[in-house]
Design a protein around this motif. Sequence first.
Motif, PDB file in Angstrom:
ATOM      1  N   ARG A 126       0.830  -1.213   0.000  1.00 63.24           N
ATOM      2  CA  ARG A 126       0.000   0.000   0.000  1.00 63.24           C
ATOM      3  C   ARG A 126       0.865   1.264   0.000  1.00 63.24           C
ATOM      4  O   ARG A 126       0.710   2.167   0.803  1.00 63.24           O
ATOM      5  N   LYS A 160      -1.468  14.229  -2.435  1.00 57.64           N
ATOM      6  CA  LYS A 160      -1.452  12.930  -1.750  1.00 57.64           C
ATOM      7  C   LYS A 160      -0.454  12.966  -0.593  1.00 57.64           C
ATOM      8  O   LYS A 160       0.537  13.686  -0.649  1.00 57.64           O
ATOM      9  N   ARG A 213      -8.004   6.955   3.802  1.00 55.51           N
ATOM     10  CA  ARG A 213      -7.919   5.501   3.973  1.00 55.51           C
ATOM     11  C   ARG A 213      -7.754   5.176   5.463  1.00 55.51           C
ATOM     12  O   ARG A 213      -7.162   5.961   6.206  1.00 55.51           O
ATOM     13  N   LYS A 235       0.206  11.363   3.813  1.00 55.29           N
ATOM     14  CA  LYS A 235      -0.153  10.491   4.931  1.00 55.29           C
ATOM     15  C   LYS A 235      -0.584  11.350   6.126  1.00 55.29           C
ATOM     16  O   LYS A 235      -0.092  12.462   6.304  1.00 55.29           O
ATOM     17  N   GLY A 247      -2.195   6.699   7.906  1.00 56.35           N
ATOM     18  CA  GLY A 247      -3.174   6.411   6.859  1.00 56.35           C
ATOM     19  C   GLY A 247      -2.920   7.270   5.636  1.00 56.35           C
ATOM     20  O   GLY A 247      -2.375   8.372   5.727  1.00 56.35           O
ATOM     21  N   ASP A 248      -3.299   6.758   4.471  1.00 57.72           N
ATOM     22  CA  ASP A 248      -3.140   7.511   3.222  1.00 57.72           C
ATOM     23  C   ASP A 248      -4.321   8.457   3.025  1.00 57.72           C
ATOM     24  O   ASP A 248      -5.462   8.129   3.368  1.00 57.72           O
ATOM     25  N   TRP A 249      -4.038   9.629   2.472  1.00 56.49           N
ATOM     26  CA  TRP A 249      -5.097  10.574   2.114  1.00 56.49           C
ATOM     27  C   TRP A 249      -4.815  11.142   0.733  1.00 56.49           C
ATOM     28  O   TRP A 249      -3.677  11.178   0.269  1.00 56.49           O
ATOM     29  N   ASP A 253     -15.781   8.787   4.312  1.00 53.92           N
ATOM     30  CA  ASP A 253     -14.400   8.726   3.861  1.00 53.92           C
ATOM     31  C   ASP A 253     -14.190   9.434   2.522  1.00 53.92           C
ATOM     32  O   ASP A 253     -13.088   9.483   2.004  1.00 53.92           O
ATOM     33  N   GLN A 254     -15.251   9.998   1.942  1.00 55.27           N
ATOM     34  CA  GLN A 254     -15.125  10.789   0.726  1.00 55.27           C
ATOM     35  C   GLN A 254     -15.951  12.063   0.899  1.00 55.27           C
ATOM     36  O   GLN A 254     -17.165  12.067   0.720  1.00 55.27           O
ATOM     37  N   THR A 264     -10.324  12.009   0.215  1.00 57.66           N
ATOM     38  CA  THR A 264     -10.407  10.568   0.455  1.00 57.66           C
ATOM     39  C   THR A 264      -9.444  10.193   1.567  1.00 57.66           C
ATOM     40  O   THR A 264      -8.255  10.517   1.491  1.00 57.66           O
TER      41      THR A 264
END
Length: 426
Positions: free
Chosen positions: A135, A419, A354, A421, A377-379, A342-343, A352
Motif C-alpha cells: 500500500r 497525496k 484511507r 499520509k 493512513g493515506d489521504w 471517507d469521501q 479521500t
Amino acid sequence: MHFESIPNEKKARLVFGLDWRAYATKGATGERRRYANELDATHYVEIKGKEETVAGFCAPEPAERKGLKLYSAAARVAGLDRVRSKPAVLVLVQDGQRVHVIFVVRGAVRIDQTVALNALDASLDTVEDECAKDRVPLLTIGYGTDLTGLDEPFTPAELLRGKSVGLIRKVPVKVPTIIPLAVIGATAIYLGSEALTYINPPPPPPAPPPTYMQDYQAAVARTFNGAVPLASSLAPALIDMFGKQETNVAGWQFLKASCGVTGFCSITYKREGGTYKEFDARAPAEMRPVVFDPNGLLLQAKGPAVPHVQKLALTEQKQWPTAQALIKQLQTDPQRLSTKPDQLMSHGYVVTLRPPQRLLARQPNAGEINGPILQAGDWSIDGYMWQSRLLEKLPANMALDALELELKDDGSGVHFTAKGKYYVLQ
C-alpha cells in the motif's frame, strides 16, 4: 551482473545486478559476513542508516575487477534526493534491447537487475504487485525511447553526480590469530593452557531479539527522519508557485506538473503549433534537461524547486485529532453536500481518507504495547486551483508526499491532486 563504463573515468565501472539484503546497523559486521557466505559473495556495498543498513553483494570475476574501481548503480540511484523523498520509486534505464531495472522502497533497494526489453512487462507486474501489497504509491522514472508510461524523465547523467557514492569493496576476511607458545616442561604447558582459556573466553550469549516497542520506536524514527512537510504549508505553496509560471512557451502549452517534497518538479508540455527546435532554443537553463517525446506531441522539462517548509512535528502528537475528529475537521463549509464519511465531496473538491494502519506489520504479543501507538493512513485531495485555499486549513497531522497539477481540456481550469499520509494515536 552487468558492467557499464563511466565517462572520463577509464578505471571505473558502474555495476548493475547486485543481490540486496537488509540488516540492523548494530552488529552489521557479523550480518554482512553471514549474507556474504550465503550468497558466495566476495564484494559488497552498504547504504547505512541509523537503525538499518541495506547492502548489495556480488562476486565479480578477477578479470572483471582487475585494476578497476566498481560502483553500484542501484546505490547511486537510492542516494538521489528525488528517490529518497518518495515512498517507492522504479527507475528504468534502457540500453539497446535491455533495460536496467532498479526498485527502491523508502531508501532500500528491493530490485537491481537487467532484463531484456521484451521481458520488461513481467518485472513491472512484480513491482506493481509489491506496491499494492505494501500500500505504497509508486513513482516510475526512466530513460529510453521504447519506455512508455513514465511519471518523470530520468537522465543517465544522474548516475554520475556522486563520484564516491556506491563504491564496491571486498568482503573482509576474518583471520584467526595464532600465538606460538614455547613449551618448557609440564608446568609451562599447564600455565599456557590456563592463559589461553583466559584470553579466549567463550562467546557471550546472543542478544535477545528486540521487543515490539523497540521495533516500534525504530519505525517511528525512520518515518520522521525523512522529509515529512506539513501539507497545509507545502501544498498551497506549490500551487501558488505554478500560478506564477508561464503557461505557454514557444508554441507549447502547459499540460501537467508533478512535484515531490524535495528536489525539482517536472513539467509536461503539449504541442500547440511549436516545434522541438523552437522550444530548445527558448528554454532557459533552469528548465533543462528537456526530454522530447518520440511521438512529437509532448515534452518534459525541469520545473521549479520545491520550497522548504515546516515539517510535521512529532512533539505535537498529543494535540493531533483522532481519525474520526479528522473527518469532522475536514468537513468544511464547501463540503456540506458530502454523504460518505471517507469521501468528503462537493463542487469537485474530493477528500479521500484511507483507514490508518500500524507502522509495524507484525502483531504484538499480549502486554507488549505500552501507551498509545502511532498509526498512519493515506489521504488524497482532488480539487481545482480556486479551491486550493482549503488546503491551508488542513490539520497539523497531515504530511504531503506528492502534488500533481493538470490543465483540463474541458475549460474548467487547473485541477490538482494532493497525496500524503496522516498520523493518529490509537
